[in-house]
Scaffold this motif. Structure first.
Motif, PDB file in Angstrom:
ATOM      1  N   UNK A 142       0.702  -1.551   0.005  1.00 48.16           N
ATOM      2  CA  UNK A 142      -0.019  -0.393  -0.052  1.00 48.16           C
ATOM      3  C   UNK A 142       1.137   1.492  -0.012  1.00 48.16           C
ATOM      4  N   UNK A 143       1.827   1.331   0.285  1.00 46.96           N
ATOM      5  CA  UNK A 143       2.690   2.693   0.444  1.00 46.96           C
ATOM      6  C   UNK A 143       3.599   2.944  -0.415  1.00 46.96           C
ATOM      7  N   UNK A 144       3.765   1.912  -0.818  1.00 46.74           N
ATOM      8  CA  UNK A 144       4.325   1.504  -2.468  1.00 46.74           C
ATOM      9  C   UNK A 144       3.747   2.348  -3.652  1.00 46.74           C
ATOM     10  N   UNK A 145       2.214   2.088  -3.424  1.00 48.81           N
ATOM     11  CA  UNK A 145       1.694   1.691  -4.370  1.00 48.81           C
ATOM     12  C   UNK A 145       1.291   3.297  -4.186  1.00 48.81           C
TER      13      UNK A 145
ATOM     14  N   UNK B 106       3.153   4.475  -7.720  1.00 49.45           N
ATOM     15  CA  UNK B 106       2.178   3.492  -9.013  1.00 49.45           C
ATOM     16  C   UNK B 106       1.366   5.002  -8.920  1.00 49.45           C
ATOM     17  N   UNK B 107       0.872   5.418  -7.920  1.00 54.20           N
ATOM     18  CA  UNK B 107      -1.168   5.736  -7.881  1.00 54.20           C
ATOM     19  C   UNK B 107      -0.835   7.740  -7.681  1.00 54.20           C
ATOM     20  N   UNK B 108       0.389   7.619  -7.517  1.00 51.87           N
ATOM     21  CA  UNK B 108       0.897   9.085  -7.166  1.00 51.87           C
ATOM     22  C   UNK B 108      -0.454  10.388  -7.796  1.00 51.87           C
ATOM     23  N   UNK B 109      -0.574  10.446  -9.283  1.00 56.66           N
ATOM     24  CA  UNK B 109      -1.674  11.205  -9.800  1.00 56.66           C
ATOM     25  C   UNK B 109      -3.066  11.404  -8.905  1.00 56.66           C
ATOM     26  N   UNK B 110      -3.301   9.689  -8.666  1.00 58.03           N
ATOM     27  CA  UNK B 110      -4.479  10.004  -7.838  1.00 58.03           C
ATOM     28  C   UNK B 110      -4.782  10.211  -6.216  1.00 58.03           C
ATOM     29  N   UNK B 111      -3.954   9.888  -6.038  1.00 56.22           N
ATOM     30  CA  UNK B 111      -3.929  10.769  -4.513  1.00 56.22           C
ATOM     31  C   UNK B 111      -3.693  12.041  -4.928  1.00 56.22           C
ATOM     32  N   UNK B 112      -2.627  12.763  -5.319  1.00 54.97           N
ATOM     33  CA  UNK B 112      -3.008  14.101  -5.369  1.00 54.97           C
ATOM     34  C   UNK B 112      -3.982  15.045  -6.206  1.00 54.97           C
ATOM     35  N   UNK B 113      -4.679  13.873  -7.001  1.00 59.49           N
ATOM     36  CA  UNK B 113      -6.478  14.576  -7.231  1.00 59.49           C
ATOM     37  C   UNK B 113      -7.013  14.217  -6.323  1.00 59.49           C
ATOM     38  N   UNK B 114      -7.379  13.415  -5.570  1.00 59.57           N
ATOM     39  CA  UNK B 114      -8.459  13.108  -4.112  1.00 59.57           C
ATOM     40  C   UNK B 114      -7.732  13.924  -2.898  1.00 59.57           C
ATOM     41  N   UNK B 115      -6.068  14.320  -3.025  1.00 53.67           N
ATOM     42  CA  UNK B 115      -6.372  15.158  -1.996  1.00 53.67           C
ATOM     43  C   UNK B 115      -6.511  16.945  -2.192  1.00 53.67           C
ATOM     44  N   UNK B 116      -5.987  17.258  -2.922  1.00 53.15           N
ATOM     45  CA  UNK B 116      -7.308  18.740  -3.827  1.00 53.15           C
ATOM     46  C   UNK B 116      -8.003  18.799  -3.701  1.00 53.15           C
ATOM     47  N   UNK B 117      -8.785  17.854  -3.613  1.00 52.06           N
ATOM     48  CA  UNK B 117     -10.544  17.563  -3.870  1.00 52.06           C
ATOM     49  C   UNK B 117     -10.871  17.891  -2.522  1.00 52.06           C
ATOM     50  N   UNK B 118     -10.144  16.976  -1.316  1.00 49.93           N
ATOM     51  CA  UNK B 118     -10.310  17.829  -0.210  1.00 49.93           C
ATOM     52  C   UNK B 118     -10.213  18.325   0.174  1.00 49.93           C
ATOM     53  N   UNK B 119      -9.431  18.958   0.356  1.00 52.64           N
ATOM     54  CA  UNK B 119      -8.545  20.434   0.505  1.00 52.64           C
ATOM     55  C   UNK B 119      -9.590  21.215  -0.529  1.00 52.64           C
ATOM     56  N   UNK B 120      -9.918  21.306  -0.895  1.00 53.70           N
ATOM     57  CA  UNK B 120     -11.116  22.338  -1.421  1.00 53.70           C
ATOM     58  C   UNK B 120     -12.386  22.580  -1.318  1.00 53.70           C
TER      59      UNK B 120
ATOM     60  N   UNK C 235      -7.128   2.121  -8.576  1.00 52.18           N
ATOM     61  CA  UNK C 235      -5.601   2.123  -8.534  1.00 52.18           C
ATOM     62  C   UNK C 235      -4.842   0.773  -7.559  1.00 52.18           C
ATOM     63  N   UNK C 236      -5.043   1.894  -6.093  1.00 50.30           N
ATOM     64  CA  UNK C 236      -4.544   0.852  -5.423  1.00 50.30           C
ATOM     65  C   UNK C 236      -5.231  -0.671  -5.450  1.00 50.30           C
ATOM     66  N   UNK C 237      -5.909  -0.618  -5.458  1.00 50.18           N
ATOM     67  CA  UNK C 237      -6.440  -2.318  -6.000  1.00 50.18           C
ATOM     68  C   UNK C 237      -5.912  -3.036  -6.903  1.00 50.18           C
ATOM     69  N   UNK C 238      -5.982  -2.305  -7.623  1.00 51.73           N
ATOM     70  CA  UNK C 238      -5.265  -2.928  -9.258  1.00 51.73           C
ATOM     71  C   UNK C 238      -3.620  -3.435  -8.629  1.00 51.73           C
ATOM     72  N   UNK C 239      -2.587  -2.559  -7.886  1.00 51.07           N
ATOM     73  CA  UNK C 239      -1.323  -2.960  -7.401  1.00 51.07           C
ATOM     74  C   UNK C 239      -1.807  -4.404  -6.605  1.00 51.07           C
ATOM     75  N   UNK C 240      -2.656  -3.678  -5.449  1.00 49.36           N
ATOM     76  CA  UNK C 240      -2.612  -4.941  -4.544  1.00 49.36           C
ATOM     77  C   UNK C 240      -2.753  -6.605  -4.883  1.00 49.36           C
ATOM     78  N   UNK C 241      -3.726  -6.206  -6.052  1.00 47.44           N
ATOM     79  CA  UNK C 241      -4.019  -7.340  -6.820  1.00 47.44           C
ATOM     80  C   UNK C 241      -2.682  -7.937  -8.110  1.00 47.44           C
ATOM     81  N   UNK C 242      -2.055  -7.243  -8.191  1.00 47.18           N
ATOM     82  CA  UNK C 242      -0.331  -7.759  -8.928  1.00 47.18           C
ATOM     83  C   UNK C 242       0.530  -8.830  -8.366  1.00 47.18           C
TER      84      UNK C 242
END
Length: 132
Positions: free
Chosen positions: A49-52, A56-70, A89-96
């Motif tokens: 989870x930490x590595x993903x 791996x999911x930096x774009x999704x994390x950033x978009x979600x964080x920005x949305x929450x802040x706004x 995204x996290x689920x994809x990597x978790x199941x790989x």
């Protein structure tokens, strides 16, 4: 002084016998590659989870964080699509399977280094930056 029953019989019953004893710092054999149940079920998935999240999911994390802040209080409704994308995204990597194997090997390397030096990754990084 009286010996315990375990000492008299020559067995290890009743004693705390750890298989992770030994090695240069008493932390276990550095070359041992067997995994305990807690490492398989808790530690490696946490590492995945930490590595993903970080690599791996930096774009999704950033978009979600920005949305929450706004959004403040409306984030529960407004950020649902970003949250879903992040979890997908996290689920994809978790199941790989290959990613799991990569994270397992990375964990084993860190554990081996810890057992060899007696220093955690955080402690090694701190020593590396201070120059001692």
């Amino acid at each position: 002084m009286a010996a315990t029953q375990a000492e008299e019989s020559g067995t290890d019953y009743g004693r705390n016998v750890y298989r992770n004893k030994g090695g240069p710092h008493g932390l276990g054999d550095p070359d041992d590659k067997t995994l305990r149940r807690v490492e398989i079920e808790v530690t490696i998935p946490k590492k995945m989870r930490d590595i993903a999240r970080q690599e791996k999911c930096t774009k999704e994390v950033e978009e979600f964080t920005n949305c929450c802040k706004e959004s403040s209080l409306a984030m529960v409704i407004k950020c649902r699509p970003y949250n879903t994308a992040l979890w997908d995204c996290l689920g994809h990597w978790y199941n790989d399977k290959e990613f799991r194997e990569f994270c397992t090997q990375k964990y084993l390397e860190e554990r081996t280094e810890y057992r060899r030096t007696g220093l955690t990754k955080k402690q090694r990084n701190r020593l590396g930056t201070t120059g001692f």
